[in-house]
Design an enzyme around this catalytic site. Structure first.
Site, PDB file in Angstrom:
ATOM      1  N   LYS A  38      41.217  52.970  40.659  1.00 43.03           N
ATOM      2  CA  LYS A  38      40.147  52.002  40.983  1.00 43.03           C
ATOM      3  C   LYS A  38      40.205  51.655  42.473  1.00 43.03           C
ATOM      4  O   LYS A  38      41.231  51.181  42.963  1.00 43.03           O
ATOM      5  CB  LYS A  38      40.362  50.765  40.125  1.00 43.03           C
ATOM      6  CG  LYS A  38      39.337  49.662  40.272  1.00 43.03           C
ATOM      7  CD  LYS A  38      39.556  48.634  39.157  1.00 43.03           C
ATOM      8  CE  LYS A  38      38.630  47.449  39.212  1.00 43.03           C
ATOM      9  NZ  LYS A  38      38.745  46.614  38.003  1.00 43.03           N
ATOM     10  N   CYS A  94      35.009  50.178  36.927  1.00 42.27           N
ATOM     11  CA  CYS A  94      34.390  48.847  36.848  1.00 42.27           C
ATOM     12  C   CYS A  94      33.776  48.326  38.150  1.00 42.27           C
ATOM     13  O   CYS A  94      32.677  48.688  38.504  1.00 42.27           O
ATOM     14  CB  CYS A  94      35.358  47.838  36.245  1.00 42.27           C
ATOM     15  SG  CYS A  94      34.457  46.332  35.779  1.00 42.27           S
ATOM     16  N   GLU A 138      37.584  50.440  30.383  1.00 41.34           N
ATOM     17  CA  GLU A 138      38.629  50.143  31.368  1.00 41.34           C
ATOM     18  C   GLU A 138      39.842  49.511  30.670  1.00 41.34           C
ATOM     19  O   GLU A 138      39.696  48.660  29.789  1.00 41.34           O
ATOM     20  CB  GLU A 138      38.086  49.161  32.419  1.00 41.34           C
ATOM     21  CG  GLU A 138      39.092  48.807  33.496  1.00 41.34           C
ATOM     22  CD  GLU A 138      38.558  47.767  34.490  1.00 41.34           C
ATOM     23  OE1 GLU A 138      37.564  47.077  34.185  1.00 41.34           O
ATOM     24  OE2 GLU A 138      39.163  47.654  35.583  1.00 41.34           O
TER      25      GLU A 138
HETATM   26  N1  LIG Z   1      37.081  44.740  35.574  1.00 40.82           N
HETATM   27  C1  LIG Z   1      36.424  44.373  36.639  1.00 40.82           C
HETATM   28  O1  LIG Z   1      36.584  44.916  37.719  1.00 40.82           O
HETATM   29  N2  LIG Z   1      35.551  43.358  36.464  1.00 40.82           N
HETATM   30  C2  LIG Z   1      34.902  42.713  37.536  1.00 40.82           C
HETATM   31  C3  LIG Z   1      33.629  42.124  37.140  1.00 40.82           C
HETATM   32  C4  LIG Z   1      32.476  43.040  37.317  1.00 40.82           C
HETATM   33  O2  LIG Z   1      32.546  43.949  38.141  1.00 40.82           O
HETATM   34  O3  LIG Z   1      31.474  42.844  36.655  1.00 40.82           O
END
Ligand SMILES: NC(=O)NCCC(=O)O
Length: 392
Positions: free
Chosen positions: A196, A233, A119
């Site tokens: 996203k 993510c 990401e």
């Molecule tokens: N980049 C992101 O969305 N991180 C959030 C933490 C997770 O989903 O573990």
């Protein structure tokens, strides 16, 4: 909370468990044992020269009479930021381009057909700071920004589909920023982009000041090697997000991520694996590596204490990004994870026929009762809805 000194769950199990126990533990934690891929010696030599880990595994499917095997090699890339987060923006982007180019060249030696990066791969994961400059300077056009042009060259030179998750600046629509994955065909053409859908608001992972929830739905990209989707993510915590990509026909769902040990390491081995099982598809979970230090202190904006991220005071780093990228299959098997501490390339040979074969056994799509859920959800989102609770 372990940092780089704890190499991987797999290494720990292998070091401490007697062989018969190890086999049973692996059967439960990883499904049936996968064959290691016989990757070319030059690939291992180049990986060692460039100082990154290289691992390869094969997922097999049963032979069929009417369909030939549908073989595709995927590559998952995890990496640290090569320069400190306070280095000039252009230098950081160039250093990351150089690093990724070296890894993609090794992927090409291994016959990778589709590669996916982590990401926001062109930048430090600066969203925790909630500062705008210089971080918004990393944002680029998804259609013709320098990173997309760079990836187009890689794709064309290596006949490889490239999934490139970036911070997108959409200048056609008021300079709005998005957390986007650009999908570039092996021809070098931009096939499309996806955004996203779910934005975290968890402790330091409060990314809502930079971009909004994606507005492109759940597109699936037909590539020469299979139908792919990208669940970025935090979307991996949302089973309906995976489901919609699968309903739209995805056979492989990539999950480029940035997440840290204190928050999510116990969720990590479960979520993408469960999504592969529940949706009869392959999933590819990718996480960055290392600790990133930011010039200015920041807080989680929630008073004194953040129980998840264990940071009681203002701090200059997020915590430890634990790598551990892996591929999971619909039959519940999965590869071991890449290391928690090193840059790495994971190559997996998939036979996409496995998706339909597992579907025909478990029938989750056939038994899914989607109509019933659609009806109930349509009611549940109405402002005058009251939950069906039967009381005495
Ligand atoms: N980049 C992101 O969305 N991180 C959030 C933490 C997770 O989903 O573990």
């Amino acid at each position: 909370m372990a940092g780089a000194e704890w190499k991987s769950l797999e290494e720990c199990l292998e070091k401490h468990l007697p062989l018969p126990d190890l086999q049973e533990v692996k059967r439960v934690l990883y499904g049936k044992e996968l064959r290691k891929l016989d990757l070319p010696r030059e690939a291992f030599e180049a990986a060692s020269r460039e100082d990154f880990e290289l691992q390869g595994y094969a997922f097999e499917a049963a032979e069929e009479q009417l369909r030939r095997p549908r073989i595709v090699h995927v590559g998952l890339v995890q990496n640290r930021i090569p320069l400190p987060a306070n280095a000039p923006v252009a230098e950081q982007v160039s250093a990351l381009h150089r690093r990724i180019k070296a890894i993609v060249e090794v992927a090409a030696m291994c016959g990778v057909n589709i590669i996916c990066f982590q990401e926001a791969w062109t930048m430090p994961f600066a969203f925790c700071t909630r500062e705008k400059l210089p971080w918004t300077e990393f944002a680029e056009s998804a259609e013709d920004g320098p990173t997309t042009r760079f990836c187009q060259k890689l794709a064309k030179n290596h006949d490889m589909v490239v999934v490139s998750p970036i911070l997108e600046r959409d200048s056609e629509h008021g300079d709005v920023l998005w957390n986007t994955a650009v999908v570039i065909s092996n021809s070098g053409a931009v096939l499309g982009k996806t955004r996203k859908n779910h934005i975290p608001r968890v402790g330091d992972f409060n990314e809502s000041t930079y971009y909004m929830e994606g507005n492109l739905g759940h597109p699936v990209f037909q590539t020469q090697f299979g139908r792919i989707a990208v669940n970025i993510c935090y979307g991996r915590h949302h089973p309906l997000n995976w489901l919609m990509y699968s309903i739209n026909g995805a056979e492989i769902i990539f999950n480029p991520s940035a997440t840290i040990g204190a928050l999510s390491e116990s969720l990590w081995p479960i979520e993408a694996r469960n999504a592969a099982i529940a949706n009869h598809c392959f999933t590819c979970a990718i996480n960055r590596v290392g600790t990133e230090h930011f010039p200015n202190e920041f807080t989680s904006g929630d008073g004194k204490k953040d129980v998840f991220l264990c940071s009681f005071k203002a701090h200059q780093d997020f915590g430890y990004f634990y790598g551990s990228s892996y591929v999971a299959a619909p039959d519940s098997s999965r590869t071991p994870g890449l290391s928690r501490s090193r840059d790495g390339l994971l190559v997996a040979k998939l036979d996409l026929n496995l998706c339909q074969q597992v579907n025909d056994v478990w029938n989750f799509k056939m038994t899914g009762r989607y109509e019933m859920y659609a009806r109930e959800l349509a009611e549940a989102v109405k402002s005058n809805y009251s939950p069906t609770i039967v009381k005495e």
